[in-house]
Design an enzyme around this catalytic site. Sequence first.
Site, PDB file in Angstrom:
ATOM      1  N   LEU A 179     -34.088   1.497 -42.346  1.00 39.05           N
ATOM      2  CA  LEU A 179     -34.720   1.601 -43.665  1.00 39.05           C
ATOM      3  C   LEU A 179     -36.150   2.136 -43.534  1.00 39.05           C
ATOM      4  O   LEU A 179     -36.704   2.149 -42.442  1.00 39.05           O
ATOM      5  CB  LEU A 179     -34.718   0.226 -44.331  1.00 39.05           C
ATOM      6  CG  LEU A 179     -33.333  -0.405 -44.508  1.00 39.05           C
ATOM      7  CD1 LEU A 179     -33.448  -1.805 -45.112  1.00 39.05           C
ATOM      8  CD2 LEU A 179     -32.437   0.465 -45.372  1.00 39.05           C
ATOM      9  N   PRO A 180     -36.753   2.546 -44.671  1.00 36.95           N
ATOM     10  CA  PRO A 180     -38.060   3.203 -44.569  1.00 36.95           C
ATOM     11  C   PRO A 180     -39.189   2.345 -43.978  1.00 36.95           C
ATOM     12  O   PRO A 180     -39.910   2.813 -43.103  1.00 36.95           O
ATOM     13  CB  PRO A 180     -38.377   3.575 -46.030  1.00 36.95           C
ATOM     14  CG  PRO A 180     -37.052   3.643 -46.719  1.00 36.95           C
ATOM     15  CD  PRO A 180     -36.188   2.627 -46.041  1.00 36.95           C
TER      16      PRO A 180
ATOM     17  N   THR B 153     -38.717   1.340 -38.273  1.00 38.65           N
ATOM     18  CA  THR B 153     -40.061   1.125 -37.723  1.00 38.65           C
ATOM     19  C   THR B 153     -40.840   0.292 -38.732  1.00 38.65           C
ATOM     20  O   THR B 153     -41.122   0.767 -39.838  1.00 38.65           O
ATOM     21  CB  THR B 153     -40.795   2.462 -37.497  1.00 38.65           C
ATOM     22  OG1 THR B 153     -40.011   3.260 -36.610  1.00 38.65           O
ATOM     23  CG2 THR B 153     -42.170   2.238 -36.886  1.00 38.65           C
TER      24      THR B 153
ATOM     25  N   LYS C  99     -43.368   0.507 -29.928  1.00 35.83           N
ATOM     26  CA  LYS C  99     -43.271   1.727 -30.755  1.00 35.83           C
ATOM     27  C   LYS C  99     -44.652   2.139 -31.288  1.00 35.83           C
ATOM     28  O   LYS C  99     -45.032   3.306 -31.198  1.00 35.83           O
ATOM     29  CB  LYS C  99     -42.280   1.464 -31.893  1.00 35.83           C
ATOM     30  CG  LYS C  99     -42.256   2.479 -32.998  1.00 35.83           C
ATOM     31  CD  LYS C  99     -41.409   3.679 -32.698  1.00 35.83           C
ATOM     32  CE  LYS C  99     -41.527   4.701 -33.825  1.00 35.83           C
ATOM     33  NZ  LYS C  99     -40.921   5.962 -33.517  1.00 35.83           N
TER      34      LYS C  99
ATOM     35  N   LYS D 196     -47.875   6.693 -41.170  1.00 38.52           N
ATOM     36  CA  LYS D 196     -47.261   5.361 -41.340  1.00 38.52           C
ATOM     37  C   LYS D 196     -47.370   4.547 -40.041  1.00 38.52           C
ATOM     38  O   LYS D 196     -47.791   3.399 -40.046  1.00 38.52           O
ATOM     39  CB  LYS D 196     -45.788   5.523 -41.729  1.00 38.52           C
ATOM     40  CG  LYS D 196     -45.044   4.202 -41.801  1.00 38.52           C
ATOM     41  CD  LYS D 196     -43.533   4.363 -41.788  1.00 38.52           C
ATOM     42  CE  LYS D 196     -42.892   3.047 -41.372  1.00 38.52           C
ATOM     43  NZ  LYS D 196     -41.466   3.099 -41.148  1.00 38.52           N
TER      44      LYS D 196
HETATM   45  P1  NAD Z   1     -35.319   8.058 -44.911  1.00 37.96           P
HETATM   46  O1  NAD Z   1     -36.258   7.776 -46.027  1.00 37.96           O
HETATM   47  O2  NAD Z   1     -34.768   9.434 -44.732  1.00 37.96           O
HETATM   48  O3  NAD Z   1     -34.051   7.063 -45.029  1.00 37.96           O
HETATM   49  C1  NAD Z   1     -34.100   5.731 -45.452  1.00 37.96           C
HETATM   50  C2  NAD Z   1     -32.803   5.441 -46.202  1.00 37.96           C
HETATM   51  O4  NAD Z   1     -32.785   4.054 -46.547  1.00 37.96           O
HETATM   52  C3  NAD Z   1     -32.683   6.225 -47.528  1.00 37.96           C
HETATM   53  O5  NAD Z   1     -31.454   6.932 -47.534  1.00 37.96           O
HETATM   54  C4  NAD Z   1     -32.728   5.128 -48.598  1.00 37.96           C
HETATM   55  O6  NAD Z   1     -31.926   5.429 -49.727  1.00 37.96           O
HETATM   56  C5  NAD Z   1     -32.189   3.956 -47.834  1.00 37.96           C
HETATM   57  N1  NAD Z   1     -32.531   2.646 -48.382  1.00 37.96           N
HETATM   58  C6  NAD Z   1     -33.749   2.167 -48.762  1.00 37.96           C
HETATM   59  N2  NAD Z   1     -33.634   0.892 -49.163  1.00 37.96           N
HETATM   60  C7  NAD Z   1     -32.328   0.540 -49.039  1.00 37.96           C
HETATM   61  C8  NAD Z   1     -31.584  -0.639 -49.290  1.00 37.96           C
HETATM   62  N3  NAD Z   1     -32.155  -1.740 -49.756  1.00 37.96           N
HETATM   63  N4  NAD Z   1     -30.260  -0.629 -49.043  1.00 37.96           N
HETATM   64  C9  NAD Z   1     -29.656   0.479 -48.568  1.00 37.96           C
HETATM   65  N5  NAD Z   1     -30.294   1.642 -48.304  1.00 37.96           N
HETATM   66  C10 NAD Z   1     -31.620   1.658 -48.540  1.00 37.96           C
HETATM   67  O7  NAD Z   1     -36.050   7.567 -43.582  1.00 37.96           O
HETATM   68  P2  NAD Z   1     -35.707   8.013 -42.075  1.00 37.96           P
HETATM   69  O8  NAD Z   1     -36.456   9.244 -41.721  1.00 37.96           O
HETATM   70  O9  NAD Z   1     -34.227   7.917 -41.881  1.00 37.96           O
HETATM   71  O10 NAD Z   1     -36.433   6.813 -41.267  1.00 37.96           O
HETATM   72  C11 NAD Z   1     -35.868   5.522 -41.193  1.00 37.96           C
HETATM   73  C12 NAD Z   1     -36.748   4.687 -40.297  1.00 37.96           C
HETATM   74  O11 NAD Z   1     -36.797   5.287 -38.998  1.00 37.96           O
HETATM   75  C13 NAD Z   1     -38.195   4.568 -40.760  1.00 37.96           C
HETATM   76  O12 NAD Z   1     -38.632   3.257 -40.532  1.00 37.96           O
HETATM   77  C14 NAD Z   1     -38.945   5.578 -39.911  1.00 37.96           C
HETATM   78  O13 NAD Z   1     -40.302   5.239 -39.713  1.00 37.96           O
HETATM   79  C15 NAD Z   1     -38.153   5.491 -38.617  1.00 37.96           C
HETATM   80  N6  NAD Z   1     -38.211   6.701 -37.779  1.00 37.96           N
HETATM   81  C16 NAD Z   1     -38.059   7.926 -38.332  1.00 37.96           C
HETATM   82  C17 NAD Z   1     -38.098   9.062 -37.525  1.00 37.96           C
HETATM   83  C18 NAD Z   1     -37.935  10.449 -38.110  1.00 37.96           C
HETATM   84  O14 NAD Z   1     -38.201  11.421 -37.409  1.00 37.96           O
HETATM   85  N7  NAD Z   1     -37.456  10.584 -39.349  1.00 37.96           N
HETATM   86  C19 NAD Z   1     -38.300   8.927 -36.147  1.00 37.96           C
HETATM   87  C20 NAD Z   1     -38.405   7.653 -35.596  1.00 37.96           C
HETATM   88  C21 NAD Z   1     -38.360   6.538 -36.436  1.00 37.96           C
END
Ligand code: NAD
Length: 293
Positions: A65-66, A96, A171, A246
């Site tokens: 999740l975000p 994260t 992390k 973030k």
């Molecule tokens: P994103 O915003 O693309 O995806 C998050 C998903 O969670 C969305 O599809 C949203 O609809 C869903 N969501 C939110 N609340 C919800 C709930 N209550 N129930 C079900 N679904 C829900 O984010 P992302 O890029 O996939 O990143 C996810 C995590 O990974 C974050 O914490 C981010 O910091 C971490 N991260 C991201 C990257 C990257 O390059 N994108 C790299 C390393 C770590």
Amino acid sequence: MTHIAFIGLGNMGLPMARNLLKAGYPLSVFDLQRSAVDTLVGEGALAADSATDAASRAQVVISMLPASRHVTDLYLGENGLLERLKTGTRVIECSTIAPEAARKVHTAARERGIVLLDAPVSGGTSGAAAATLTFMVGGDTEALEKARPILAAMGRNIFHAGPAGAGQVAKVCNNQVLAVQMIATAEAMALGVANGLEPIVLAEIMRQSSGGNWTLEKYNPWPGVMEHAPASNDYSGGFMVELMAKDLGLAQETANHNGNSAPMGALALQLYRLLLKQGKGKQDFSVVQQLFI
Ligand code: NAD
């Protein structure tokens, strides 16, 4: 085979869930965006109407999740998932988030007989797609060993960082070093070029000297120095400024919580916030180079 519930199918979660399907795991999936659920249903996953519905069939729950509040809402909020999971369910929380938030969810899980691991990742969306993520795991060793085959279907390096919350601490430490290195490299590149050096020559001298670091090896921020780096592709692809901001915010939160001093991280956060203000949030974090030109 272990039935897994995957919650949060965004940029990272969707390709990670896809790799679990490819590895043969039965999968129930849920996201607030129905289109993401439908994509994976087309590839063999079972659709769920809610996180609770997804978890009802599963022995293992994975969430991606975000941010902290999404995770604490999911597990501890009104109708929180922890209240509804069967005893013995295992949870792998990959978002994260703040180490303190992770520890809070760990404690609540333990009180309910649920084994939880915090397992944030590094490697970005390309690592998620290629199943080459690095997992930094906090929690019991035994729980990690049980989870290892599942993590191995999504990643290549799996580190046990320590007890509850340690994965999140690792992390934020790693990403803070990365941000500071990137800024220092960008500053030096601008200084050298402004004083008459060829960017490629300067980059190579520093790479092979005591200033050498990961950004000079793999990710030079000066356009044209490295053909495949985001800098040579208009700072697109790679790791977005908004995600770096973030993570630097989480590093400061962690430092403040324990009274630690993290001045380089604080400065890095301010510079990345400046880039957000300039509308560069979706660009790769090496775009910090433009602050020095
Ligand atoms: P994103 O915003 O693309 O995806 C998050 C998903 O969670 C969305 O599809 C949203 O609809 C869903 N969501 C939110 N609340 C919800 C709930 N209550 N129930 C079900 N679904 C829900 O984010 P992302 O890029 O996939 O990143 C996810 C995590 O990974 C974050 O914490 C981010 O910091 C971490 N991260 C991201 C990257 C990257 O390059 N994108 C790299 C390393 C770590």
